[in-house]
Design an enzyme around this catalytic site. Sequence first.
Site, mmCIF file in Angstrom:
data_model
loop_
_atom_site.group_PDB
_atom_site.id
_atom_site.type_symbol
_atom_site.label_atom_id
_atom_site.label_comp_id
_atom_site.label_asym_id
_atom_site.label_seq_id
_atom_site.Cartn_x
_atom_site.Cartn_y
_atom_site.Cartn_z
ATOM 1 N N CYS A 16 5.207 2.030 2.489
ATOM 2 C CA CYS A 16 5.641 0.661 2.236
ATOM 3 C C CYS A 16 4.563 -0.363 2.577
ATOM 4 O O CYS A 16 3.638 -0.093 3.337
ATOM 5 C CB CYS A 16 6.887 0.320 3.032
ATOM 6 S SG CYS A 16 8.347 1.131 2.418
ATOM 7 N N GLY A 42 3.046 1.215 -2.174
ATOM 8 C CA GLY A 42 4.369 1.585 -2.633
ATOM 9 C C GLY A 42 4.561 1.227 -4.081
ATOM 10 O O GLY A 42 4.477 0.057 -4.449
ATOM 11 N N ASN A 117 8.013 -1.617 7.392
ATOM 12 C CA ASN A 117 7.077 -0.537 7.080
ATOM 13 C C ASN A 117 6.992 0.364 8.291
ATOM 14 O O ASN A 117 6.659 -0.085 9.377
ATOM 15 C CB ASN A 117 5.698 -1.108 6.732
ATOM 16 C CG ASN A 117 4.608 -0.050 6.677
ATOM 17 O OD1 ASN A 117 3.492 -0.281 7.121
ATOM 18 N ND2 ASN A 117 4.922 1.111 6.142
ATOM 19 N N GLY A 118 7.289 1.645 8.099
ATOM 20 C CA GLY A 118 7.225 2.575 9.213
ATOM 21 C C GLY A 118 8.366 3.557 9.160
ATOM 22 O O GLY A 118 8.969 3.795 8.113
ATOM 23 N N TYR A 258 -7.524 6.721 4.122
ATOM 24 C CA TYR A 258 -6.974 6.705 2.769
ATOM 25 C C TYR A 258 -6.034 5.535 2.481
ATOM 26 O O TYR A 258 -6.098 4.934 1.416
ATOM 27 C CB TYR A 258 -6.229 8.022 2.513
ATOM 28 C CG TYR A 258 -5.578 8.099 1.150
ATOM 29 C CD1 TYR A 258 -6.341 8.217 -0.004
ATOM 30 C CD2 TYR A 258 -4.191 8.059 1.022
ATOM 31 C CE1 TYR A 258 -5.748 8.285 -1.264
ATOM 32 C CE2 TYR A 258 -3.583 8.132 -0.238
ATOM 33 C CZ TYR A 258 -4.361 8.248 -1.370
ATOM 34 O OH TYR A 258 -3.783 8.307 -2.610
#
Length: 483
Positions: A16, A42, A117-118, A258
């Site tokens: 996300c 995302g 996010n997480g 990445y």
Amino acid sequence: MIGTNPFDDDKLHEECGVFGIYNHEESAAHTVLGLHALQHRGQEAAGIVTFDGRNFHSHKSMGHVADNFNSQKVIESLPGMSAIGHVRYSTTGGSAMRNIQPLFADLSSGGFAVAHNGNLTNAWTLRKILVEKGAIFQSTSDSEVMIHLVATSTYTNLVDRVVDALRRIEGAYSVVALSQKKLIGARDPLGVRPLVLGKLSDDTYIFASETCALDIIGAEYIRDVEPGELIVIDADGLTSHHPFPAKKPRPCIFEHVYFSRPDSITNDRSVYEVRKNIGKELAKESTVEADLVIPVPDSGVPAAIGYAQQSGIPFELGIIRNHYVGRTFIEPSDQIRHLGVKLKHNANKAEIEGKSIVLIDDSIVRGTTSIKIVEMMRAAGAKEVHMRIASPPTTNSCFYGVDTPEKDKLLASRMSVEEMAKYIDADSLAFVSIDGLYRAVGETSRDSNSPQYCDACFSGDYPTPLTDEALGEDNKQFSFLTD
């Protein structure tokens, strides 16, 4: 159906990206642009919630930002001076409109929207407790647990209720939340997931997962939100809170490898420069005689540049990526699946034929991508194919908001490096060492007693409790979508 990413399917995926803006007359339009910049975090769905001083407005859709926030009509349906937005990546839990964020609820204190996010590693445990007390959930997202914790907190002040909720959760999170009067940004005490603070004018502030989302709207990068910090922005300006006991930060090191865009600044370091440094460390640790250094596009490019600079071996684009491929609904026979790889990547045969090459990629997950790449290079006439990986072997699953296969599906968890080289049909295979990776991000080495980053996918050293994981799948009634 063949997807658009036959190579990217065999990658670890950040699940996300979040964005928030306070006090701007074009808050929705700026949020759309910010989400465009975060699209790599995302691609399954996107959503925006705004507040116009009286009412909250929401627009959510499956698919890319550009496909769903592409008209003036949509922007006009999102009036207001403040907004939060979210892009999410698909997970194993399934896809549904009800899971698209930001999530919104009417609390006793007024409307409240949250984007996250997480991954909360005790989300199932907390949800079970909340349901037993009468809570009614509308989604299968672990983010909804946060809303229920805020709603049921006994504190009266909204900020205190948010803090109370965050104190009960475990795992990794970066959160942006919007109420009638406040924009709130918070980061977990270890800082595993990223969140940055920016400024567009004297009284317009922005939260975003990465600095590239600030760049696209011309905002100034102020700093990272600190691990364990909660920032409140309202009519009185910016207020910083540190409600949690101080801990040594453990930001995700794979952001450098990445996840983050190369033009972002992560943990005060240029992602692009770090990736070139990883390539240089690879060349120092595992040099090989070859004619060319070739990146696997696009994520392998910076590391390949670094490898070429350090080794003195010429850099060439031996694999050409088609950036304009769309979805195809050709009947997916085995032969068509094989051809589908070339929809997005194709060998530059004129450069490869008769050459010994060093292929640089960012990681090996299941190994299916590496097999296809090596096969493509040999079919193009490569004399030797040596593969070098700009991360250590991925041996463990991530429980902090990264879409990772189960441990037994990770190639490095069940094979030695030599076995992996044979499996992908490479003449040689080497990974950067974990100390080499740490040197690339500016450390002298990994502190084994107190690591400077979260590197659990490489080391198995998980920095927080894995409460739900310890229960086992048989004791869970459902699977969460991580956000």
